[in-house]
Design a protein around this motif. Structure first.
Motif, PDB file in Angstrom:
ATOM      1  N   HIS A  80     -39.552  -0.365  -5.591  1.00 46.87           N
ATOM      2  CA  HIS A  80     -40.076   0.605  -6.565  1.00 46.87           C
ATOM      3  C   HIS A  80     -39.821   2.052  -6.143  1.00 46.87           C
ATOM      4  CE1 HIS A  80     -43.566   0.527  -3.810  1.00 46.87           C
ATOM      5  NE2 HIS A  80     -43.771   1.751  -4.238  1.00 46.87           N
ATOM      6  N   LEU A  81     -39.428   2.269  -4.894  1.00 44.58           N
ATOM      7  CA  LEU A  81     -39.131   3.619  -4.427  1.00 44.58           C
ATOM      8  C   LEU A  81     -37.697   4.041  -4.698  1.00 44.58           C
ATOM      9  CD1 LEU A  81     -40.870   3.740  -0.937  1.00 44.58           C
ATOM     10  CD2 LEU A  81     -41.714   4.634  -3.113  1.00 44.58           C
ATOM     11  N   VAL A  82     -36.850   3.095  -5.119  1.00 48.15           N
ATOM     12  CA  VAL A  82     -35.420   3.366  -5.271  1.00 48.15           C
ATOM     13  C   VAL A  82     -35.043   3.412  -6.750  1.00 48.15           C
ATOM     14  CG1 VAL A  82     -33.095   2.563  -4.711  1.00 48.15           C
ATOM     15  CG2 VAL A  82     -34.961   2.223  -3.075  1.00 48.15           C
ATOM     16  N   GLU A  83     -34.326   4.463  -7.118  1.00 48.56           N
ATOM     17  CA  GLU A  83     -33.857   4.617  -8.497  1.00 48.56           C
ATOM     18  C   GLU A  83     -33.017   3.405  -8.898  1.00 48.56           C
ATOM     19  OE1 GLU A  83     -31.431   7.809 -11.287  1.00 48.56           O
ATOM     20  OE2 GLU A  83     -31.281   7.955  -9.117  1.00 48.56           O
ATOM     21  N   GLY A  84     -33.372   2.800 -10.018  1.00 50.90           N
ATOM     22  CA  GLY A  84     -32.625   1.664 -10.542  1.00 50.90           C
ATOM     23  C   GLY A  84     -33.134   0.313 -10.076  1.00 50.90           C
ATOM     24  N   LEU A  85     -34.022   0.300  -9.085  1.00 54.84           N
ATOM     25  CA  LEU A  85     -34.537  -0.967  -8.586  1.00 54.84           C
ATOM     26  C   LEU A  85     -35.993  -1.202  -8.959  1.00 54.84           C
ATOM     27  CD1 LEU A  85     -33.111  -1.039  -4.926  1.00 54.84           C
ATOM     28  CD2 LEU A  85     -32.048  -1.837  -7.047  1.00 54.84           C
ATOM     29  N   ASP A  86     -36.651  -0.194  -9.517  1.00 57.62           N
ATOM     30  CA  ASP A  86     -38.088  -0.271  -9.735  1.00 57.62           C
ATOM     31  C   ASP A  86     -38.536  -1.406 -10.655  1.00 57.62           C
ATOM     32  OD1 ASP A  86     -36.749   1.239 -11.598  1.00 57.62           O
ATOM     33  OD2 ASP A  86     -38.305   2.732 -11.836  1.00 57.62           O
ATOM     34  N   ASP A  87     -37.792  -1.748 -11.675  1.00 60.59           N
ATOM     35  CA  ASP A  87     -38.198  -2.808 -12.599  1.00 60.59           C
ATOM     36  C   ASP A  87     -37.325  -4.055 -12.477  1.00 60.59           C
ATOM     37  OD1 ASP A  87     -40.245  -1.257 -13.706  1.00 60.59           O
ATOM     38  OD2 ASP A  87     -38.873  -0.299 -15.107  1.00 60.59           O
ATOM     39  N   ALA A  88     -36.591  -4.184 -11.381  1.00 65.29           N
ATOM     40  CA  ALA A  88     -35.642  -5.290 -11.228  1.00 65.29           C
ATOM     41  C   ALA A  88     -36.349  -6.599 -10.884  1.00 65.29           C
ATOM     42  CB  ALA A  88     -34.642  -4.954 -10.129  1.00 65.29           C
ATOM     43  N   THR A  89     -35.747  -7.688 -11.308  1.00 65.20           N
ATOM     44  CA  THR A  89     -36.264  -9.018 -10.982  1.00 65.20           C
ATOM     45  C   THR A  89     -35.864  -9.382  -9.556  1.00 65.20           C
ATOM     46  OG1 THR A  89     -34.288 -10.169 -11.732  1.00 65.20           O
ATOM     47  CG2 THR A  89     -36.002  -9.736 -13.395  1.00 65.20           C
ATOM     48  N   PRO A  90     -36.585 -10.300  -8.932  1.00 62.53           N
ATOM     49  CA  PRO A  90     -36.202 -10.733  -7.584  1.00 62.53           C
ATOM     50  C   PRO A  90     -34.777 -11.292  -7.526  1.00 62.53           C
ATOM     51  CG  PRO A  90     -38.448 -11.406  -8.036  1.00 62.53           C
ATOM     52  CD  PRO A  90     -37.896 -10.849  -9.323  1.00 62.53           C
TER      53      PRO A  90
END
Length: 136
Positions: free
Chosen positions: A51-61
């Motif tokens: 959640h701290l990284v741009e583009g990864l905050d809403d990503a699935t596992p």
């Protein structure tokens, strides 16, 4: 542009200089801790909350688990998310573009509570507070 021996030597010199800096040798997503684990050439491992990284905050596992390390070790890429992270910037605490980082900082500042903000809020309230929004 023609590729000459001189151009190739310059590129190789830049690559050698980049290798002197910290670079990733492996990266993976740990589902148990919900962290992206990046192993550097020095043996140091970084555990980063997505959640701290741009583009990864809403990503699935599943999307987070597919990580590619660039041949130079200076970049991480998530193909499913079309997101990249520059390892040297990560080590400097930059987890996204300047605009994205500014937005995160501004949001954190807006949530902060300080004596100055409390006094300003009380003073504004004494004047009647914020004007009510009118329905269009």
């Amino acid at each position: 542009m023609a590729i000459t021996d001189d151009v190739i030597q310059q590129a190789e010199a830049r690559m050698a200089a980049a290798r002197d800096h910290a670079h990733a040798v492996a990266a993976r997503y740990d589902r148990r801790t919900r962290r992206v684990i990046v192993r550097l050439h020095s043996g140091l491992e970084l555990a980063i909350p997505p959640h701290l990284v741009e583009g990864l905050d809403d990503a699935t596992p599943d999307a987070l688990a597919e990580i590619e390390v660039s041949p130079s070790g200076l970049g991480l890429h998530w193909p499913q998310l079309d997101t990249d992270l520059y390892v040297p910037a990560l080590l400097e605490g930059q987890f996204g573009s300047k605009q994205w980082m500014a937005r995160q900082l501004g949001a954190a500042g807006g949530r902060s509570r300080s004596q100055a903000k409390s006094h300003a809020s009380r003073a504004n309230g004494a004047k009647g507070g914020r004007p009510r929004k009118v329905q269009a």
